[in-house]
Design an enzyme around this catalytic site. Structure first.
Site, PDB file in Angstrom:
ATOM      1  N   LYS A 116       4.832  -3.229 -12.761  1.00 59.19           N
ATOM      2  CA  LYS A 116       3.454  -3.481 -12.369  1.00 59.19           C
ATOM      3  C   LYS A 116       2.788  -4.575 -13.203  1.00 59.19           C
ATOM      4  O   LYS A 116       1.975  -5.350 -12.688  1.00 59.19           O
ATOM      5  CB  LYS A 116       2.637  -2.185 -12.458  1.00 59.19           C
ATOM      6  CG  LYS A 116       3.126  -1.069 -11.533  1.00 59.19           C
ATOM      7  CD  LYS A 116       3.077  -1.473 -10.076  1.00 59.19           C
ATOM      8  CE  LYS A 116       3.607  -0.378  -9.166  1.00 59.19           C
ATOM      9  NZ  LYS A 116       2.810   0.841  -9.192  1.00 59.19           N
ATOM     10  N   LYS A 158      -2.883   2.870 -15.779  1.00 58.34           N
ATOM     11  CA  LYS A 158      -1.767   2.977 -14.847  1.00 58.34           C
ATOM     12  C   LYS A 158      -0.442   2.800 -15.568  1.00 58.34           C
ATOM     13  O   LYS A 158      -0.334   2.014 -16.503  1.00 58.34           O
ATOM     14  CB  LYS A 158      -1.872   1.910 -13.759  1.00 58.34           C
ATOM     15  CG  LYS A 158      -3.057   2.049 -12.829  1.00 58.34           C
ATOM     16  CD  LYS A 158      -3.009   0.970 -11.759  1.00 58.34           C
ATOM     17  CE  LYS A 158      -4.145   1.097 -10.762  1.00 58.34           C
ATOM     18  NZ  LYS A 158      -4.063   0.045  -9.718  1.00 58.34           N
ATOM     19  N   GLY A 164       3.216   6.215  -6.486  1.00 61.03           N
ATOM     20  CA  GLY A 164       2.904   7.525  -5.942  1.00 61.03           C
ATOM     21  C   GLY A 164       1.804   8.268  -6.662  1.00 61.03           C
ATOM     22  O   GLY A 164       1.691   9.487  -6.550  1.00 61.03           O
ATOM     23  N   GLU A 200      -7.061  -1.337 -15.931  1.00 59.79           N
ATOM     24  CA  GLU A 200      -7.762  -2.143 -14.933  1.00 59.79           C
ATOM     25  C   GLU A 200      -9.163  -1.584 -14.712  1.00 59.79           C
ATOM     26  O   GLU A 200      -9.425  -0.399 -14.967  1.00 59.79           O
ATOM     27  CB  GLU A 200      -7.024  -2.124 -13.593  1.00 59.79           C
ATOM     28  CG  GLU A 200      -5.752  -2.916 -13.571  1.00 59.79           C
ATOM     29  CD  GLU A 200      -5.093  -2.899 -12.207  1.00 59.79           C
ATOM     30  OE1 GLU A 200      -4.212  -3.747 -11.983  1.00 59.79           O
ATOM     31  OE2 GLU A 200      -5.436  -2.044 -11.374  1.00 59.79           O
ATOM     32  N   LYS A 201     -10.035  -2.423 -14.211  1.00 59.40           N
ATOM     33  CA  LYS A 201     -11.347  -1.985 -13.776  1.00 59.40           C
ATOM     34  C   LYS A 201     -11.175  -0.985 -12.641  1.00 59.40           C
ATOM     35  O   LYS A 201     -10.382  -1.197 -11.728  1.00 59.40           O
ATOM     36  CB  LYS A 201     -12.167  -3.191 -13.289  1.00 59.40           C
ATOM     37  CG  LYS A 201     -13.522  -2.859 -12.711  1.00 59.40           C
ATOM     38  CD  LYS A 201     -14.491  -2.389 -13.776  1.00 59.40           C
ATOM     39  CE  LYS A 201     -15.889  -2.144 -13.188  1.00 59.40           C
ATOM     40  NZ  LYS A 201     -16.788  -1.553 -14.192  1.00 59.40           N
ATOM     41  N   LEU A 203     -12.543   0.524  -9.430  1.00 58.48           N
ATOM     42  CA  LEU A 203     -13.522   0.236  -8.388  1.00 58.48           C
ATOM     43  C   LEU A 203     -14.041   1.541  -7.796  1.00 58.48           C
ATOM     44  O   LEU A 203     -13.281   2.489  -7.592  1.00 58.48           O
ATOM     45  CB  LEU A 203     -12.882  -0.636  -7.306  1.00 58.48           C
ATOM     46  CG  LEU A 203     -12.289  -1.961  -7.814  1.00 58.48           C
ATOM     47  CD1 LEU A 203     -11.600  -2.712  -6.685  1.00 58.48           C
ATOM     48  CD2 LEU A 203     -13.360  -2.822  -8.460  1.00 58.48           C
ATOM     49  N   HIS A 208      -8.278   0.329   0.828  1.00 56.45           N
ATOM     50  CA  HIS A 208      -6.907  -0.091   0.525  1.00 56.45           C
ATOM     51  C   HIS A 208      -6.443  -0.965   1.692  1.00 56.45           C
ATOM     52  O   HIS A 208      -6.231  -0.482   2.796  1.00 56.45           O
ATOM     53  CB  HIS A 208      -6.009   1.134   0.379  1.00 56.45           C
ATOM     54  CG  HIS A 208      -4.612   0.820  -0.058  1.00 56.45           C
ATOM     55  ND1 HIS A 208      -3.981   1.490  -1.078  1.00 56.45           N
ATOM     56  CD2 HIS A 208      -3.717  -0.098   0.378  1.00 56.45           C
ATOM     57  CE1 HIS A 208      -2.763   1.007  -1.243  1.00 56.45           C
ATOM     58  NE2 HIS A 208      -2.583   0.037  -0.359  1.00 56.45           N
ATOM     59  N   ARG A 291       9.868  -4.071   0.460  1.00 58.67           N
ATOM     60  CA  ARG A 291      10.637  -3.341   1.477  1.00 58.67           C
ATOM     61  C   ARG A 291       9.804  -3.210   2.738  1.00 58.67           C
ATOM     62  O   ARG A 291       8.638  -3.617   2.782  1.00 58.67           O
ATOM     63  CB  ARG A 291      10.991  -1.948   0.966  1.00 58.67           C
ATOM     64  CG  ARG A 291       9.757  -1.164   0.513  1.00 58.67           C
ATOM     65  CD  ARG A 291      10.031   0.292   0.260  1.00 58.67           C
ATOM     66  NE  ARG A 291       8.955   0.965  -0.442  1.00 58.67           N
ATOM     67  CZ  ARG A 291       7.818   1.379   0.108  1.00 58.67           C
ATOM     68  NH1 ARG A 291       7.592   1.168   1.391  1.00 58.67           N
ATOM     69  NH2 ARG A 291       6.895   1.993  -0.612  1.00 58.67           N
ATOM     70  N   ARG A 337       0.649  10.040  10.153  1.00 61.03           N
ATOM     71  CA  ARG A 337       1.897  10.588   9.625  1.00 61.03           C
ATOM     72  C   ARG A 337       1.892  12.101   9.816  1.00 61.03           C
ATOM     73  O   ARG A 337       1.113  12.815   9.176  1.00 61.03           O
ATOM     74  CB  ARG A 337       2.054  10.266   8.147  1.00 61.03           C
ATOM     75  CG  ARG A 337       2.080   8.778   7.823  1.00 61.03           C
ATOM     76  CD  ARG A 337       2.496   8.563   6.379  1.00 61.03           C
ATOM     77  NE  ARG A 337       2.297   7.187   5.960  1.00 61.03           N
ATOM     78  CZ  ARG A 337       2.731   6.685   4.806  1.00 61.03           C
ATOM     79  NH1 ARG A 337       3.377   7.476   3.961  1.00 61.03           N
ATOM     80  NH2 ARG A 337       2.519   5.429   4.490  1.00 61.03           N
TER      81      ARG A 337
END
Length: 447
Positions: A116, A158, A164, A200-201, A203, A208, A291, A337
């Protein structure tokens, strides 16, 4: 073009790839565990090879067995689907060493985007907008406090090797930060064997948004528009649609162009998805998946282009079949889904499907590998299938989706169908007014 493709996956994605191969006149081989001996893709493939017992580590993640299956059957390429080994750089390298084509990007590109921190650095270099935060892994709490103060609370920690939703913690103040760092590092180490984290900030109410891209590996790149995947539970996507109700034509064209140019500059080969958080008109890169995505059918619905055909063509050296100006977007598509889970608690519900009936009619597609009498094994992902609905606009698509959900029957186990029947009647969903936190709040209110 390839003579024989081995499909290194199971369930609906294995069947999806198998169908594409048959349409292209390519022989198919599937691998399977003993638990999947009666699976639909095993029944329909030209050849099948049992590669081990039910646990994934002994079958679908067993690289040695899969390579052996290629050599036994003479397969000259492997399609990994998604999940399992689809983003395993070592697997791609080993196949290359055996002169077997991996239908996907190079091992080097998988490695870059699988880390990442390196992915964020690469995105920044390629001109992709990123979320404000640390430039790399944060090892000292003092450094973390300095960075968090500079970008402003709340912040999210993170895992560098994460995915996931594991190894992710939010800190709303400096008082929260130390505990969040310790917890994220511990989870990251347990899940991925790597405790590196970055900041990270955070939000507040983002959506998404992900952009479907393709590269030919020789400096050409295109995009196939965006998908909105904001309806999530514990960072797992539940409902996806294309195009996003939140974007206008100018924003869509801009971010698509940025991503296509980046893929071209990277020399990337095959399918990829560049994912963003979107808030107040701004896009912030979060990751790239190297992918095919579970939700790729909504893009196929609005473009009329078979993305698996495109993957196979590019991997075989045929290049991209379309230029950017050839890609047109038509109507609106939504994917739900359908999982073998309790619709409220999301507890897995393996067992025998006693009756299975799928909806039909114009604009309806169901990607599923199950059938009446099929026994859902307890060892794998709980996805039963995907309902994809297409309409001339979002209103027509929602009406068609409501009808299709009413027709869908899965008896013998619990499924998430009732959840989608509730969602399709919700005013916020009908108006496209939701963010990545909406579904969890909705579920909490219903408890």
């Amino acid at each position: 073009m390839f003579q024989k493709i081995l499909i290194a996956n199971r369930g609906e994605i294995a069947l999806r790839v198998l169908r594409a191969c048959k349409e292209l006149g390519i022989q198919t081989v599937v691998v399977h565990s003993t638990a999947d001996a009666d699976a639909m893709h095993v029944r329909l493939a030209d050849e099948s090879v049992c590669i081990g017992p039910p646990p994934s580590r002994d079958s679908y993640l067993n690289i040695h067995q899969i390579v052996a299956a290629c050599e036994i059957t003479g397969a000259d390429a492997v399609h990994p689907g998604y999940g399992f080994l689809s983003e395993n750089a070592k697997f791609a390298d080993i196949l290359a060493a055996h002169n077997i084509t991996f239908i996907g990007p190079t091992g080097d590109h998988i490695r870059i985007m699988g880390d990442k921190i390196e992915a964020k650095r690469t995105a920044k270099r390629l001109g992709i907008p990123v979320v404000p935060g640390s430039d790399g892994a944060v090892t000292e709490d003092k450094e973390a406090k300095r960075i968090a103060a500079a970008i402003g609370y709340p912040v999210i920690i993170k895992a560098s090797a994460g995915g996931g939703g594991r190894g992710m913690k939010v800190a709303h103040s400096e008082a929260d930060l130390e505990v969040a760092l310790q917890t994220a590092r511990s989870e990251a180490d347990a899940a991925f064997g790597d405790d590196a984290v970055y900041i990270e900030k955070y939000l507040q109410k983002p959506r998404h948004i992900e952009v479907q891209v393709f590269g030919d590996g020789a400096g050409r790149g295109v995009h196939f528009g965006e998908r909105d995947c904001s309806l999530q539970r514990r960072h797992q996507k539940v409902w996806e649609e294309a195009p996003s109700p939140a974007l206008n034509a100018e924003e869509r064209s801009h971010i698509g162009g940025v991503c296509a140019r980046a893929i071209a500059d990277l020399g990337y080969s095959g399918a990829g998805t560049i994912e963003f958080l979107y808030e107040d008109g701004e896009f912030y890169f979060i990751e790239m998946n190297t992918r095919l995505q579970v939700e790729h059918p909504v893009t196929e619905a609005i473009t009329g282009i078979d993305l698996v055909h495109e993957q196979i063509r590019v991997a075989s050296g045929g290049g991209l079949s379309v230029r950017q100006e050839d890609i047109r977007f038509h109507g609106h598509a939504i994917e739900c889904r359908i999982n073998a889970e309790d619709p409220r608690t999301f507890t897995p519900s393996p067992g025998t499907i006693t009756h299975f009936h799928t909806p039909g009619g114009l604009g309806i597609r169901v990607d599923s590998g199950v059938y009446s009498g099929y026994k859902i094994p307890p060892y794998y992902d709980s996805l039963i299938g995907k309902l994809i609905v297409h309409g001339r606009n979002r209103v027509e698509c929602m009406m068609r989706l409501r009808r299709a959900l009413d027709e869908f029957v899965v008896d013998g186990i619990r499924t998430t169908l009732p959840l989608f029947r509730d969602l399709v009647g919700n005013a916020d969903i009908a108006n496209g007014d939701y963010d990545i936190h909406w579904l969890e709040k909705y579920l909490a209110e219903g408890e």
